[in-house]
Write a protein that holds these residues in place. Sequence first.
Motif, PDB file in Angstrom:
ATOM      1  N   GLY A 283       0.804  -1.215   0.000  1.00 52.35           N
ATOM      2  CA  GLY A 283       0.000   0.000   0.000  1.00 52.35           C
ATOM      3  C   GLY A 283       0.837   1.264   0.000  1.00 52.35           C
ATOM      4  N   ARG A 284       0.175   2.389  -0.263  1.00 48.16           N
ATOM      5  CA  ARG A 284       0.839   3.688  -0.278  1.00 48.16           C
ATOM      6  C   ARG A 284       1.132   4.162   1.135  1.00 48.16           C
ATOM      7  NH1 ARG A 284       2.972   4.647  -5.218  1.00 48.16           N
ATOM      8  NH2 ARG A 284       1.441   4.403  -6.874  1.00 48.16           N
ATOM      9  N   ARG A 285       2.253   4.820   1.288  1.00 48.39           N
ATOM     10  CA  ARG A 285       2.606   5.451   2.547  1.00 48.39           C
ATOM     11  C   ARG A 285       2.590   6.960   2.375  1.00 48.39           C
ATOM     12  NH1 ARG A 285       8.182   2.812   2.910  1.00 48.39           N
ATOM     13  NH2 ARG A 285       7.756   2.661   0.678  1.00 48.39           N
ATOM     14  N   PRO A 286       2.687   7.715   3.466  1.00 47.73           N
ATOM     15  CA  PRO A 286       2.733   9.170   3.339  1.00 47.73           C
ATOM     16  C   PRO A 286       3.882   9.583   2.425  1.00 47.73           C
ATOM     17  CG  PRO A 286       2.398   8.556   5.628  1.00 47.73           C
ATOM     18  CD  PRO A 286       2.679   7.284   4.876  1.00 47.73           C
ATOM     19  N   PRO A 287       3.684  10.643   1.612  1.00 44.30           N
ATOM     20  CA  PRO A 287       4.733  11.070   0.671  1.00 44.30           C
ATOM     21  C   PRO A 287       6.086  11.280   1.332  1.00 44.30           C
ATOM     22  CG  PRO A 287       2.690  12.217   0.212  1.00 44.30           C
ATOM     23  CD  PRO A 287       2.462  11.440   1.469  1.00 44.30           C
ATOM     24  N   ARG A 288       6.095  11.811   2.554  1.00 37.95           N
ATOM     25  CA  ARG A 288       7.385  12.048   3.221  1.00 37.95           C
ATOM     26  C   ARG A 288       8.161  10.755   3.405  1.00 37.95           C
ATOM     27  NH1 ARG A 288       7.292  15.565   8.624  1.00 37.95           N
ATOM     28  NH2 ARG A 288       6.487  17.006   7.063  1.00 37.95           N
ATOM     29  N   GLN A 289       7.471   9.668   3.780  1.00 35.36           N
ATOM     30  CA  GLN A 289       8.150   8.392   3.958  1.00 35.36           C
ATOM     31  C   GLN A 289       8.643   7.830   2.624  1.00 35.36           C
ATOM     32  OE1 GLN A 289       5.872   5.562   6.223  1.00 35.36           O
ATOM     33  NE2 GLN A 289       5.304   7.068   7.794  1.00 35.36           N
ATOM     34  N   GLU A 290       7.852   7.999   1.580  1.00 34.25           N
ATOM     35  CA  GLU A 290       8.268   7.499   0.268  1.00 34.25           C
ATOM     36  C   GLU A 290       9.465   8.278  -0.262  1.00 34.25           C
ATOM     37  OE1 GLU A 290       4.852   7.475  -2.282  1.00 34.25           O
ATOM     38  OE2 GLU A 290       4.109   5.596  -1.420  1.00 34.25           O
ATOM     39  N   ILE A 291       9.499   9.592  -0.027  1.00 34.92           N
ATOM     40  CA  ILE A 291      10.651  10.393  -0.440  1.00 34.92           C
ATOM     41  C   ILE A 291      11.894   9.977   0.336  1.00 34.92           C
ATOM     42  CG2 ILE A 291      11.628  12.724  -0.369  1.00 34.92           C
ATOM     43  CD1 ILE A 291       8.813  13.776  -1.036  1.00 34.92           C
ATOM     44  N   ALA A 292      11.730   9.730   1.652  1.00 37.50           N
ATOM     45  CA  ALA A 292      12.865   9.299   2.478  1.00 37.50           C
ATOM     46  C   ALA A 292      13.413   7.957   1.990  1.00 37.50           C
ATOM     47  CB  ALA A 292      12.434   9.210   3.941  1.00 37.50           C
ATOM     48  N   GLU A 293      12.516   7.057   1.573  1.00 41.27           N
ATOM     49  CA  GLU A 293      12.950   5.768   1.042  1.00 41.27           C
ATOM     50  C   GLU A 293      13.822   5.955  -0.201  1.00 41.27           C
ATOM     51  OE1 GLU A 293      10.964   1.601  -0.673  1.00 41.27           O
ATOM     52  OE2 GLU A 293       9.757   3.434  -0.496  1.00 41.27           O
ATOM     53  N   ALA A 294      13.424   6.870  -1.070  1.00 39.86           N
ATOM     54  CA  ALA A 294      14.197   7.130  -2.282  1.00 39.86           C
ATOM     55  C   ALA A 294      15.561   7.719  -1.963  1.00 39.86           C
ATOM     56  CB  ALA A 294      13.417   8.076  -3.198  1.00 39.86           C
ATOM     57  N   LEU A 295      15.614   8.636  -1.010  1.00 42.17           N
ATOM     58  CA  LEU A 295      16.895   9.235  -0.629  1.00 42.17           C
ATOM     59  C   LEU A 295      17.839   8.180  -0.049  1.00 42.17           C
ATOM     60  CD1 LEU A 295      15.582  12.542   0.990  1.00 42.17           C
ATOM     61  CD2 LEU A 295      16.867  12.347  -1.148  1.00 42.17           C
ATOM     62  N   ARG A 296      17.296   7.282   0.772  1.00 44.44           N
ATOM     63  CA  ARG A 296      18.140   6.214   1.339  1.00 44.44           C
ATOM     64  C   ARG A 296      18.667   5.297   0.242  1.00 44.44           C
ATOM     65  NH1 ARG A 296      14.029   6.145   5.311  1.00 44.44           N
ATOM     66  NH2 ARG A 296      13.046   4.348   4.261  1.00 44.44           N
ATOM     67  N   TYR A 297      17.813   4.982  -0.732  1.00 43.63           N
ATOM     68  CA  TYR A 297      18.250   4.105  -1.812  1.00 43.63           C
ATOM     69  C   TYR A 297      19.379   4.750  -2.614  1.00 43.63           C
ATOM     70  CZ  TYR A 297      18.181   1.022  -5.850  1.00 43.63           C
ATOM     71  OH  TYR A 297      18.559   0.139  -6.830  1.00 43.63           O
ATOM     72  N   LEU A 298      19.191   6.023  -2.962  1.00 38.73           N
ATOM     73  CA  LEU A 298      20.215   6.719  -3.748  1.00 38.73           C
ATOM     74  C   LEU A 298      21.530   6.789  -2.991  1.00 38.73           C
ATOM     75  CD1 LEU A 298      21.118   8.472  -6.166  1.00 38.73           C
ATOM     76  CD2 LEU A 298      20.189  10.446  -4.957  1.00 38.73           C
ATOM     77  N   TRP A 299      21.466   7.171  -1.725  1.00 39.04           N
ATOM     78  CA  TRP A 299      22.710   7.353  -0.969  1.00 39.04           C
ATOM     79  C   TRP A 299      23.398   6.025  -0.672  1.00 39.04           C
ATOM     80  CZ3 TRP A 299      25.140  11.618  -1.042  1.00 39.04           C
ATOM     81  CH2 TRP A 299      26.242  11.821  -0.191  1.00 39.04           C
ATOM     82  N   GLY A 300      22.626   4.951  -0.636  1.00 38.82           N
ATOM     83  CA  GLY A 300      23.221   3.647  -0.365  1.00 38.82           C
ATOM     84  C   GLY A 300      23.755   2.942  -1.588  1.00 38.82           C
ATOM     85  N   HIS A 301      23.518   3.496  -2.764  1.00 41.28           N
ATOM     86  CA  HIS A 301      23.970   2.878  -4.019  1.00 41.28           C
ATOM     87  C   HIS A 301      25.233   3.593  -4.480  1.00 41.28           C
ATOM     88  CE1 HIS A 301      23.996   1.321  -8.078  1.00 41.28           C
ATOM     89  NE2 HIS A 301      22.895   0.618  -7.863  1.00 41.28           N
TER      90      HIS A 301
END
Length: 416
Positions: free
Chosen positions: A197-215
Amino acid sequence: MAGLGRSFGYLWGSTGLSNLADGFVKVGAPLLAVSLTRSPTLVSLVAAAGTLPWLALALHAGALADRADRRRVMVAANVARAGVLAVAALLAVSGLMNLWVLVAAVLLAGACEVFADLTAQSVLPMTVAATDLTRANSRVSAAQLIGNDFLGAPVTGLLVAILPAAVLGAPALLYGAAALLLLGMRGAYRPAAPADGRRPPRQEIAEALRYLWGHRVLRGLAITAGLLNLANAAYFAVFVLWAVGDGSRVGLTPGQYGLMMTAFAAGAVLGSLLSERAAALFGETRTLLGSWLTVSLLLLVPVAVPSPVALYPTAVLWGLLGAGANVLVISTRQRLIPAALLGRVNSAYRLLGMGGMPVGALLGGVVAEAAGIATVLVGATALCLAAIPVAWRALFDQISGRLTSEPAFSDISRTR
């Protein structure tokens, strides 16, 4: 377009029209600014206004691209910027144009561009097969460059002298036509909702930032792109003052400046179309890093040899090498980022990659005012050269097998 499907043809055509409009704004806005003031700081405000929205809106635009119908987002963005520039053109015709009206128009159009461009890069993998991404991106890049520079630049240089209001009115019509073409695309362009399911936009944005910084590869490329774009924003924010006008070092007229941008575009179109072949011949890593290094060194040419004779071939090489590298980086991102995260991680990448551009543009104007334009041009070149080792280290680690969980960059074209 042949081999890539009918929907891609509509997307490609819309890209060509919208980027022709971008070319009017990209070249016309600085030339209009120069006609209103010779202050480097004030001229740099126009360049900063065009890129500032990336810093403020990129993450939100990416989140929207992962939730909404991507085609509809692009249509709405094109319609909105058509309206903004139509109003600005009417103000110019009425004699109400000044620097602050110009800055406001460029700022609002730039905000629409963030949503249009980020969504376009996210919708392309939904339009063509993964194995066709490099070929599709090379076609899209060529259309962007033909519109931005090859066609837009020389026409804009003439319009500034003949009918300044058309520099804003013409792109308004083109953005509207680009929106209409997108309506011809068929298929579903809304990303599937996550299984949990969808999460609040802030959490989804944080997930993307973590993915980018961890790659490691994506992070290294994003940091390098950010530094390169900051430096180039400072360089080109004041370059028009170095190149155009009676008091400039190069001494170009606005029309000749437009022709220089056409020379840039000619090289860029060629670089976009040859990028896949160059990568196959030399390897993606060598092609990318070699292009970045060479184009950075070429920034010194207008300083060392401030002559149209040297500037035109240099502009061709700027375009050829820069566009070729850009195609490789975009295709790499689209392959490495999971489909469900593509809009958000792409936006996070471009926030790092383009967020420094308004800072660079303003910094270029302030430093030029205090220490001279040549200081900005040389300093920007030095920053470009200092940035390239960041990407080199990330790619070197990857190719050496230190990051076994990610595909080697040089083998990306064969991973799917």
